[in-house]
Write a protein that holds these residues in place. Sequence first.
Motif, PDB file in Angstrom:
ATOM      1  N   LYS A  47       0.841  -1.207   0.000  1.00 30.75           N
ATOM      2  CA  LYS A  47       0.000   0.000   0.000  1.00 30.75           C
ATOM      3  C   LYS A  47       0.873   1.253   0.000  1.00 30.75           C
ATOM      4  O   LYS A  47       0.587   2.224  -0.701  1.00 30.75           O
ATOM      5  CB  LYS A  47      -0.925   0.027   1.222  1.00 30.75           C
ATOM      6  N   LEU A  48       1.932   1.246   0.806  1.00 32.67           N
ATOM      7  CA  LEU A  48       2.830   2.395   0.839  1.00 32.67           C
ATOM      8  C   LEU A  48       3.523   2.595  -0.501  1.00 32.67           C
ATOM      9  O   LEU A  48       3.674   3.736  -0.955  1.00 32.67           O
ATOM     10  CB  LEU A  48       3.876   2.230   1.944  1.00 32.67           C
ATOM     11  N   ASP A  49       3.907   1.509  -1.155  1.00 30.22           N
ATOM     12  CA  ASP A  49       4.572   1.610  -2.446  1.00 30.22           C
ATOM     13  C   ASP A  49       3.667   2.300  -3.466  1.00 30.22           C
ATOM     14  O   ASP A  49       4.090   3.232  -4.153  1.00 30.22           O
ATOM     15  CB  ASP A  49       4.985   0.222  -2.937  1.00 30.22           C
ATOM     16  N   VAL A  50       2.437   1.870  -3.544  1.00 24.06           N
ATOM     17  CA  VAL A  50       1.479   2.465  -4.486  1.00 24.06           C
ATOM     18  C   VAL A  50       1.217   3.927  -4.128  1.00 24.06           C
ATOM     19  O   VAL A  50       1.235   4.806  -4.986  1.00 24.06           O
ATOM     20  CB  VAL A  50       0.159   1.653  -4.502  1.00 24.06           C
ATOM     21  N   TYR A  51       1.017   4.192  -2.850  1.00 21.28           N
ATOM     22  CA  TYR A  51       0.714   5.556  -2.396  1.00 21.28           C
ATOM     23  C   TYR A  51       1.894   6.495  -2.631  1.00 21.28           C
ATOM     24  O   TYR A  51       1.723   7.608  -3.140  1.00 21.28           O
ATOM     25  CB  TYR A  51       0.330   5.533  -0.915  1.00 21.28           C
ATOM     26  N   LEU A  52       3.081   6.068  -2.246  1.00 15.41           N
ATOM     27  CA  LEU A  52       4.244   6.940  -2.371  1.00 15.41           C
ATOM     28  C   LEU A  52       4.641   7.192  -3.818  1.00 15.41           C
ATOM     29  O   LEU A  52       5.248   8.212  -4.119  1.00 15.41           O
ATOM     30  CB  LEU A  52       5.428   6.366  -1.584  1.00 15.41           C
ATOM     31  N   LYS A  53       4.293   6.297  -4.702  1.00 19.30           N
ATOM     32  CA  LYS A  53       4.591   6.504  -6.128  1.00 19.30           C
ATOM     33  C   LYS A  53       3.737   7.638  -6.698  1.00 19.30           C
ATOM     34  O   LYS A  53       4.216   8.473  -7.455  1.00 19.30           O
ATOM     35  CB  LYS A  53       4.351   5.219  -6.919  1.00 19.30           C
ATOM     36  N   ASP A  54       2.459   7.674  -6.317  1.00 22.54           N
ATOM     37  CA  ASP A  54       1.552   8.700  -6.833  1.00 22.54           C
ATOM     38  C   ASP A  54       0.389   8.866  -5.852  1.00 22.54           C
ATOM     39  O   ASP A  54      -0.670   8.250  -6.024  1.00 22.54           O
ATOM     40  CB  ASP A  54       1.046   8.298  -8.213  1.00 22.54           C
ATOM     41  N   PRO A  55       0.581   9.682  -4.819  1.00 16.71           N
ATOM     42  CA  PRO A  55      -0.440   9.814  -3.769  1.00 16.71           C
ATOM     43  C   PRO A  55      -1.821  10.222  -4.279  1.00 16.71           C
ATOM     44  O   PRO A  55      -2.833   9.712  -3.811  1.00 16.71           O
ATOM     45  CB  PRO A  55       0.133  10.891  -2.839  1.00 16.71           C
ATOM     46  N   LYS A  56      -1.875  11.120  -5.222  1.00 17.58           N
ATOM     47  CA  LYS A  56      -3.172  11.606  -5.720  1.00 17.58           C
ATOM     48  C   LYS A  56      -3.931  10.518  -6.477  1.00 17.58           C
ATOM     49  O   LYS A  56      -5.156  10.433  -6.377  1.00 17.58           O
ATOM     50  CB  LYS A  56      -2.993  12.840  -6.612  1.00 17.58           C
ATOM     51  N   ALA A  57      -3.225   9.672  -7.216  1.00 16.23           N
ATOM     52  CA  ALA A  57      -3.883   8.587  -7.942  1.00 16.23           C
ATOM     53  C   ALA A  57      -4.262   7.452  -6.995  1.00 16.23           C
ATOM     54  O   ALA A  57      -5.304   6.823  -7.172  1.00 16.23           O
ATOM     55  CB  ALA A  57      -2.980   8.060  -9.053  1.00 16.23           C
ATOM     56  N   ALA A  58      -3.420   7.206  -5.999  1.00 12.01           N
ATOM     57  CA  ALA A  58      -3.658   6.098  -5.072  1.00 12.01           C
ATOM     58  C   ALA A  58      -4.856   6.353  -4.175  1.00 12.01           C
ATOM     59  O   ALA A  58      -5.641   5.436  -3.906  1.00 12.01           O
ATOM     60  CB  ALA A  58      -2.415   5.841  -4.219  1.00 12.01           C
ATOM     61  N   ASN A 111      -7.005  12.972  -1.210  1.00 14.87           N
ATOM     62  CA  ASN A 111      -6.156  13.165  -0.031  1.00 14.87           C
ATOM     63  C   ASN A 111      -5.484  14.526  -0.132  1.00 14.87           C
ATOM     64  O   ASN A 111      -5.398  15.109  -1.209  1.00 14.87           O
ATOM     65  CB  ASN A 111      -5.145  12.019   0.121  1.00 14.87           C
ATOM     66  N   LYS A 112      -5.023  15.045   0.993  1.00 14.74           N
ATOM     67  CA  LYS A 112      -4.480  16.403   0.985  1.00 14.74           C
ATOM     68  C   LYS A 112      -2.957  16.483   0.963  1.00 14.74           C
ATOM     69  O   LYS A 112      -2.403  17.562   1.093  1.00 14.74           O
ATOM     70  CB  LYS A 112      -5.048  17.205   2.155  1.00 14.74           C
ATOM     71  N   MET A 113      -2.285  15.345   0.746  1.00 16.99           N
ATOM     72  CA  MET A 113      -0.832  15.389   0.675  1.00 16.99           C
ATOM     73  C   MET A 113      -0.410  16.052  -0.630  1.00 16.99           C
ATOM     74  O   MET A 113      -0.812  15.629  -1.717  1.00 16.99           O
ATOM     75  CB  MET A 113      -0.233  13.984   0.788  1.00 16.99           C
ATOM     76  N   ALA A 114       0.415  17.100  -0.515  1.00 15.14           N
ATOM     77  CA  ALA A 114       0.823  17.875  -1.686  1.00 15.14           C
ATOM     78  C   ALA A 114       1.977  17.225  -2.453  1.00 15.14           C
ATOM     79  O   ALA A 114       2.262  17.623  -3.574  1.00 15.14           O
ATOM     80  CB  ALA A 114       1.230  19.282  -1.247  1.00 15.14           C
ATOM     81  N   PHE A 115       2.624  16.239  -1.890  1.00 14.01           N
ATOM     82  CA  PHE A 115       3.772  15.571  -2.502  1.00 14.01           C
ATOM     83  C   PHE A 115       3.370  14.909  -3.811  1.00 14.01           C
ATOM     84  O   PHE A 115       2.384  14.175  -3.871  1.00 14.01           O
ATOM     85  CB  PHE A 115       4.323  14.546  -1.516  1.00 14.01           C
ATOM     86  N   ALA A 116       4.134  15.145  -4.867  1.00 17.76           N
ATOM     87  CA  ALA A 116       3.807  14.617  -6.194  1.00 17.76           C
ATOM     88  C   ALA A 116       4.089  13.128  -6.335  1.00 17.76           C
ATOM     89  O   ALA A 116       3.535  12.472  -7.206  1.00 17.76           O
ATOM     90  CB  ALA A 116       4.590  15.374  -7.265  1.00 17.76           C
ATOM     91  N   GLY A 117       4.938  12.590  -5.495  1.00 17.38           N
ATOM     92  CA  GLY A 117       5.242  11.167  -5.550  1.00 17.38           C
ATOM     93  C   GLY A 117       6.716  10.902  -5.762  1.00 17.38           C
ATOM     94  O   GLY A 117       7.457  11.757  -6.236  1.00 17.38           O
ATOM     95  N   LEU A 118       7.109   9.710  -5.391  1.00 14.48           N
ATOM     96  CA  LEU A 118       8.491   9.258  -5.527  1.00 14.48           C
ATOM     97  C   LEU A 118       8.505   8.199  -6.620  1.00 14.48           C
ATOM     98  O   LEU A 118       8.109   7.057  -6.397  1.00 14.48           O
ATOM     99  CB  LEU A 118       8.983   8.704  -4.186  1.00 14.48           C
ATOM    100  N   LYS A 119       8.918   8.584  -7.807  1.00 13.50           N
ATOM    101  CA  LYS A 119       8.825   7.710  -8.982  1.00 13.50           C
ATOM    102  C   LYS A 119       9.919   6.644  -9.029  1.00 13.50           C
ATOM    103  O   LYS A 119       9.733   5.601  -9.640  1.00 13.50           O
ATOM    104  CB  LYS A 119       8.871   8.535 -10.266  1.00 13.50           C
ATOM    105  N   ASP A 120      11.062   6.885  -8.401  1.00 13.49           N
ATOM    106  CA  ASP A 120      12.195   5.956  -8.433  1.00 13.49           C
ATOM    107  C   ASP A 120      11.898   4.732  -7.566  1.00 13.49           C
ATOM    108  O   ASP A 120      11.771   4.837  -6.340  1.00 13.49           O
ATOM    109  CB  ASP A 120      13.441   6.684  -7.935  1.00 13.49           C
TER     110      ASP A 120
END
Length: 125
Positions: free
Chosen positions: A85-96, A100-109
Amino acid sequence: MRNVLLASVILISGGTIAAQAAEGDAAAGKAVFNTCKACHTIEAGGPNRVGPNLHGIVGRKAGTANGFTYSPAVKDAGYVWDEQKLDVYLKDPKAALPGNKMAFAGLKDDAKRADLIAYLKSESQ
């Protein structure tokens, strides 16, 4: 026969390397977490900031950190944070979790994300 044996060794070695990459490196993840520090703390009993304290995130039900006001999207997610779940969320929080209100765009690497998750997991114990 020799080629079959060589191919088997390569497959076994590759699988081990792939498994290690998927597990991540907690020490390297600590450095990746520097990106998160603007909004999150991770130490036990640490304060919430713009985002919730992340100590114990692995194994915690989404939207339940004490004293943090979550968006309905996270509060109502209905799952426990695990590595997947964290992997999917951290890759693209808005899509996951849309809304949600997290402004982070995601960690693609993928490797950095695996390292970060390993660090979060190490801090969840």
